[in-house]
Design a protein around this motif. Structure first.
Motif, PDB file in Angstrom:
ATOM      1  N   PHE A 182      11.555 -23.226  51.639  1.00  0.00           N
ATOM      2  CA  PHE A 182      11.069 -24.121  52.697  1.00  0.00           C
ATOM      3  C   PHE A 182      11.411 -23.526  54.051  1.00  0.00           C
ATOM      4  N   THR A 242       8.333 -30.500  60.463  1.00  0.00           N
ATOM      5  CA  THR A 242       7.335 -29.977  59.541  1.00  0.00           C
ATOM      6  C   THR A 242       7.972 -28.847  58.743  1.00  0.00           C
ATOM      7  N   ALA A 243       7.390 -28.536  57.604  1.00  0.00           N
ATOM      8  CA  ALA A 243       7.829 -27.375  56.824  1.00  0.00           C
ATOM      9  C   ALA A 243       6.679 -26.898  55.972  1.00  0.00           C
ATOM     10  N   ARG A 244       6.623 -25.587  55.816  1.00  0.00           N
ATOM     11  CA  ARG A 244       5.725 -24.948  54.859  1.00  0.00           C
ATOM     12  C   ARG A 244       6.620 -24.425  53.738  1.00  0.00           C
ATOM     13  N   TYR A 245       6.101 -24.475  52.513  1.00  0.00           N
ATOM     14  CA  TYR A 245       6.915 -23.994  51.395  1.00  0.00           C
ATOM     15  C   TYR A 245       6.034 -23.440  50.288  1.00  0.00           C
ATOM     16  N   SER A 246       6.638 -22.559  49.500  1.00  0.00           N
ATOM     17  CA  SER A 246       5.970 -21.967  48.343  1.00  0.00           C
ATOM     18  C   SER A 246       7.028 -21.324  47.461  1.00  0.00           C
ATOM     19  N   ARG A 250       1.482 -23.429  47.395  1.00  0.00           N
ATOM     20  CA  ARG A 250       1.590 -23.725  48.835  1.00  0.00           C
ATOM     21  C   ARG A 250       1.874 -25.209  48.996  1.00  0.00           C
ATOM     22  N   GLY A 251       2.774 -25.522  49.916  1.00  0.00           N
ATOM     23  CA  GLY A 251       3.092 -26.915  50.208  1.00  0.00           C
ATOM     24  C   GLY A 251       3.325 -27.115  51.687  1.00  0.00           C
ATOM     25  N   PHE A 252       3.184 -28.355  52.119  1.00  0.00           N
ATOM     26  CA  PHE A 252       3.395 -28.699  53.516  1.00  0.00           C
ATOM     27  C   PHE A 252       3.991 -30.096  53.573  1.00  0.00           C
ATOM     28  N   ILE A 282       5.522 -33.196  56.469  1.00  0.00           N
ATOM     29  CA  ILE A 282       5.599 -33.653  57.852  1.00  0.00           C
ATOM     30  C   ILE A 282       6.327 -34.987  57.864  1.00  0.00           C
ATOM     31  N   TYR A 316       4.473 -35.300  51.822  1.00  0.00           N
ATOM     32  CA  TYR A 316       4.182 -33.905  51.490  1.00  0.00           C
ATOM     33  C   TYR A 316       2.955 -33.797  50.598  1.00  0.00           C
ATOM     34  N   GLN A 347       1.139 -30.580  48.047  1.00  0.00           N
ATOM     35  CA  GLN A 347       1.357 -29.236  47.522  1.00  0.00           C
ATOM     36  C   GLN A 347       0.303 -28.879  46.479  1.00  0.00           C
TER      37      GLN A 347
END
Length: 108
Positions: free
Chosen positions: A26, A36-40, A46-48, A50, A62, A64
């Motif tokens: 993350f 916010t965060a982007r993750y994988s 892929r995930g996001f 807020i 979230y 994903q």
């Protein structure tokens, strides 16, 4: 209030019905109380997320995409704490597979 801007975390404890794991990274951004965060990684392609941070609590939604193409989402409430000098999020989540708890930890 804790600041998550620029913090990278991975999951160090996963619920049995969770999808994220220690391979899921993350990358957080924060402006004022908006996070916010982007993750994988792991099963997540892929995930996001807020949400809002207040005191030592983070609430977020979230979405994903999993490696198998399924798209899922949910909501989480997290307690933010320091453990041995590293930020941790104790996440209580609610999504299609049910509810559970994960622990995210700041990476070096």
């Amino acid at each position: 209030m804790m600041n998550l801007n620029g913090v990278k975390m991975n999951v160090v404890k996963t619920a049995s019905n969770g999808v994220v794991n220690h391979h899921t990274i993350f990358c957080f951004s924060q402006k004022s109380n908006k996070v916010t965060a982007r993750y994988s990684g792991g099963l997540v392609k892929r995930g996001f997320l807020i949400g809002n941070i207040s005191n030592n609590q983070l609430e977020f939604n979230y979405a994903q995409v999993h490696e198998d193409g399924n798209v899922e989402g949910g909501k989480s409430n997290c307690m933010i704490r320091l453990d041995k000098g590293k930020l941790q999020l104790i996440e209580s989540f609610d999504w299609g597979a049910g509810t559970g708890q994960n622990v995210f930890q700041q990476m070096d």
